[in-house]
Write a protein that holds these residues in place. Structure first.
Motif, PDB file in Angstrom:
ATOM      1  N   GLY A  93      68.186  60.071  71.195  1.00 55.03           N
ATOM      2  CA  GLY A  93      67.674  60.957  72.237  1.00 55.03           C
ATOM      3  C   GLY A  93      66.163  61.075  72.275  1.00 55.03           C
ATOM      4  O   GLY A  93      65.625  61.811  73.103  1.00 55.03           O
ATOM      5  N   VAL A  94      65.470  60.357  71.411  1.00 48.09           N
ATOM      6  CA  VAL A  94      64.004  60.445  71.382  1.00 48.09           C
ATOM      7  C   VAL A  94      63.404  59.961  72.704  1.00 48.09           C
ATOM      8  O   VAL A  94      62.526  60.613  73.275  1.00 48.09           O
ATOM      9  N   GLY A  95      63.863  58.832  73.202  1.00 45.34           N
ATOM     10  CA  GLY A  95      63.333  58.303  74.462  1.00 45.34           C
ATOM     11  C   GLY A  95      63.570  59.257  75.616  1.00 45.34           C
ATOM     12  O   GLY A  95      62.681  59.495  76.429  1.00 45.34           O
ATOM     13  N   ARG A  96      64.764  59.803  75.689  1.00 43.82           N
ATOM     14  CA  ARG A  96      65.100  60.769  76.744  1.00 43.82           C
ATOM     15  C   ARG A  96      64.174  61.983  76.649  1.00 43.82           C
ATOM     16  O   ARG A  96      63.647  62.465  77.654  1.00 43.82           O
ATOM     17  N   ARG A  97      63.967  62.495  75.431  1.00 47.23           N
ATOM     18  CA  ARG A  97      63.083  63.651  75.217  1.00 47.23           C
ATOM     19  C   ARG A  97      61.672  63.328  75.702  1.00 47.23           C
ATOM     20  O   ARG A  97      61.016  64.134  76.371  1.00 47.23           O
ATOM     21  N   LEU A  98      61.192  62.135  75.381  1.00 48.94           N
ATOM     22  CA  LEU A  98      59.838  61.747  75.791  1.00 48.94           C
ATOM     23  C   LEU A  98      59.722  61.607  77.304  1.00 48.94           C
ATOM     24  O   LEU A  98      58.728  62.048  77.895  1.00 48.94           O
ATOM     25  N   LEU A  99      60.723  61.025  77.943  1.00 47.32           N
ATOM     26  CA  LEU A  99      60.671  60.878  79.403  1.00 47.32           C
ATOM     27  C   LEU A  99      60.748  62.236  80.094  1.00 47.32           C
ATOM     28  O   LEU A  99      60.075  62.460  81.104  1.00 47.32           O
ATOM     29  N   ARG A 100      61.533  63.162  79.551  1.00 54.77           N
ATOM     30  CA  ARG A 100      61.560  64.528  80.106  1.00 54.77           C
ATOM     31  C   ARG A 100      60.185  65.186  79.940  1.00 54.77           C
ATOM     32  O   ARG A 100      59.713  65.909  80.820  1.00 54.77           O
ATOM     33  N   PHE A 101      59.555  64.947  78.791  1.00 51.18           N
ATOM     34  CA  PHE A 101      58.225  65.498  78.565  1.00 51.18           C
ATOM     35  C   PHE A 101      57.234  64.966  79.606  1.00 51.18           C
ATOM     36  O   PHE A 101      56.408  65.721  80.124  1.00 51.18           O
ATOM     37  N   VAL A 102      57.315  63.670  79.913  1.00 51.22           N
ATOM     38  CA  VAL A 102      56.402  63.076  80.896  1.00 51.22           C
ATOM     39  C   VAL A 102      56.574  63.760  82.249  1.00 51.22           C
ATOM     40  O   VAL A 102      55.581  64.078  82.919  1.00 51.22           O
ATOM     41  N   ASP A 103      57.813  64.009  82.646  1.00 44.90           N
ATOM     42  CA  ASP A 103      58.050  64.740  83.902  1.00 44.90           C
ATOM     43  C   ASP A 103      57.370  66.109  83.851  1.00 44.90           C
ATOM     44  O   ASP A 103      56.692  66.513  84.795  1.00 44.90           O
ATOM     45  N   ALA A 104      57.597  66.827  82.755  1.00 44.96           N
ATOM     46  CA  ALA A 104      57.014  68.166  82.604  1.00 44.96           C
ATOM     47  C   ALA A 104      55.492  68.105  82.600  1.00 44.96           C
ATOM     48  O   ALA A 104      54.825  68.963  83.193  1.00 44.96           O
ATOM     49  N   ARG A 105      54.933  67.103  81.950  1.00 45.42           N
ATOM     50  CA  ARG A 105      53.469  66.953  81.887  1.00 45.42           C
ATOM     51  C   ARG A 105      52.899  66.720  83.286  1.00 45.42           C
ATOM     52  O   ARG A 105      51.878  67.313  83.659  1.00 45.42           O
ATOM     53  N   ALA A 106      53.545  65.864  84.055  1.00 44.01           N
ATOM     54  CA  ALA A 106      53.069  65.609  85.420  1.00 44.01           C
ATOM     55  C   ALA A 106      53.087  66.902  86.236  1.00 44.01           C
ATOM     56  O   ALA A 106      52.100  67.223  86.921  1.00 44.01           O
ATOM     57  N   ARG A 107      54.179  67.632  86.139  1.00 41.78           N
ATOM     58  CA  ARG A 107      54.272  68.899  86.886  1.00 41.78           C
ATOM     59  C   ARG A 107      53.193  69.883  86.422  1.00 41.78           C
ATOM     60  O   ARG A 107      52.583  70.573  87.243  1.00 41.78           O
ATOM     61  N   GLU A 108      53.003  69.943  85.100  1.00 45.43           N
ATOM     62  CA  GLU A 108      51.995  70.841  84.543  1.00 45.43           C
ATOM     63  C   GLU A 108      50.605  70.521  85.108  1.00 45.43           C
ATOM     64  O   GLU A 108      49.786  71.414  85.317  1.00 45.43           O
ATOM     65  N   LEU A 109      50.347  69.246  85.362  1.00 47.28           N
ATOM     66  CA  LEU A 109      49.061  68.811  85.898  1.00 47.28           C
ATOM     67  C   LEU A 109      49.016  68.852  87.426  1.00 47.28           C
ATOM     68  O   LEU A 109      48.016  68.467  88.030  1.00 47.28           O
ATOM     69  N   GLY A 110      50.113  69.300  88.049  1.00 47.96           N
ATOM     70  CA  GLY A 110      50.153  69.386  89.508  1.00 47.96           C
ATOM     71  C   GLY A 110      50.331  68.042  90.183  1.00 47.96           C
ATOM     72  O   GLY A 110      49.986  67.894  91.360  1.00 47.96           O
ATOM     73  N   LEU A 111      50.887  67.080  89.476  1.00 46.66           N
ATOM     74  CA  LEU A 111      51.078  65.733  90.023  1.00 46.66           C
ATOM     75  C   LEU A 111      52.539  65.545  90.383  1.00 46.66           C
ATOM     76  O   LEU A 111      53.427  65.959  89.643  1.00 46.66           O
ATOM     77  N   ASP A 112      52.798  64.920  91.533  1.00 45.50           N
ATOM     78  CA  ASP A 112      54.180  64.784  91.982  1.00 45.50           C
ATOM     79  C   ASP A 112      54.715  63.359  91.893  1.00 45.50           C
ATOM     80  O   ASP A 112      55.765  63.052  92.452  1.00 45.50           O
ATOM     81  N   GLU A 113      53.992  62.507  91.168  1.00 48.51           N
ATOM     82  CA  GLU A 113      54.462  61.133  91.011  1.00 48.51           C
ATOM     83  C   GLU A 113      54.084  60.609  89.634  1.00 48.51           C
ATOM     84  O   GLU A 113      53.001  60.910  89.122  1.00 48.51           O
TER      85      GLU A 113
END
Length: 155
Positions: A93-113
């Motif tokens: 589940g490490v890869g899944r956790r990291l990809l979820r983090f990337v989604d959250a990071r983009a949102r945190e930065l106000g980026l939608d892609e």
């Protein structure tokens, strides 16, 4: 920051200078099997990990580190430069956790892609990324690298 739920070993955190040897080791372990297949050293193995960590681009998970992402914000999108999971941690589940983090990071930065590319010879990735909402947008040759470019739009 989202992506940090669960116990401490599941946390994704910014890498520190103390993590640079682990970042190098996990990246090398994750990408080394591809050298023979693609015929060149994968670009993440040649990255300046110290500079990337100092620039705040690297986020790690695990104690000791078993996975990491390298991301960089650009106008309008977050570029996912590298995902590396130590082979010993595959299927946990490490890869899944990291990809979820990337989604959250983009949102945190106000980026939608989110954008990324993978080598065409890394066919495992071509099965993984669409499962997480990424779509192919192009295939381009960049020097010795035949790359498939993806994007994920966050809503």
């Amino acid at each position: 920051m989202t992506g940090n739920e669960g116990n401490d070993t599941e946390r994704v955190r910014p890498a520190t200078t103390d993590d640079v040897p682990a970042v190098r080791a996990v990246t090398d372990a994750a990408y080394h099997p591809y050298i023979a297949r693609i015929g060149v050293v994968p670009q993440p193995m040649e990255a300046d990990h110290g500079a990337d960590v100092s620039a705040g681009k690297v986020f790690v998970t695990g104690e000791p580190v078993v996975g990491l992402v390298v991301v960089e914000a650009f106008p309008g999108h977050l570029f996912l430069d590298s995902v590396a999971v130590h082979p010993d941690a595959h299927g946990t589940g490490v890869g899944r956790r990291l990809l979820r983090f990337v989604d959250a990071r983009a949102r945190e930065l106000g980026l939608d892609e989110i954008r990324l590319y993978t080598n065409a010879m890394m066919w495992e990735n071509q099965k993984i990324y669409p499962k997480y909402g990424y779509e192919v947008v192009a295939r381009r040759v960049d020097g010795p690298y035949d790359r498939i470019h993806y994007r994920k739009r966050l809503r």
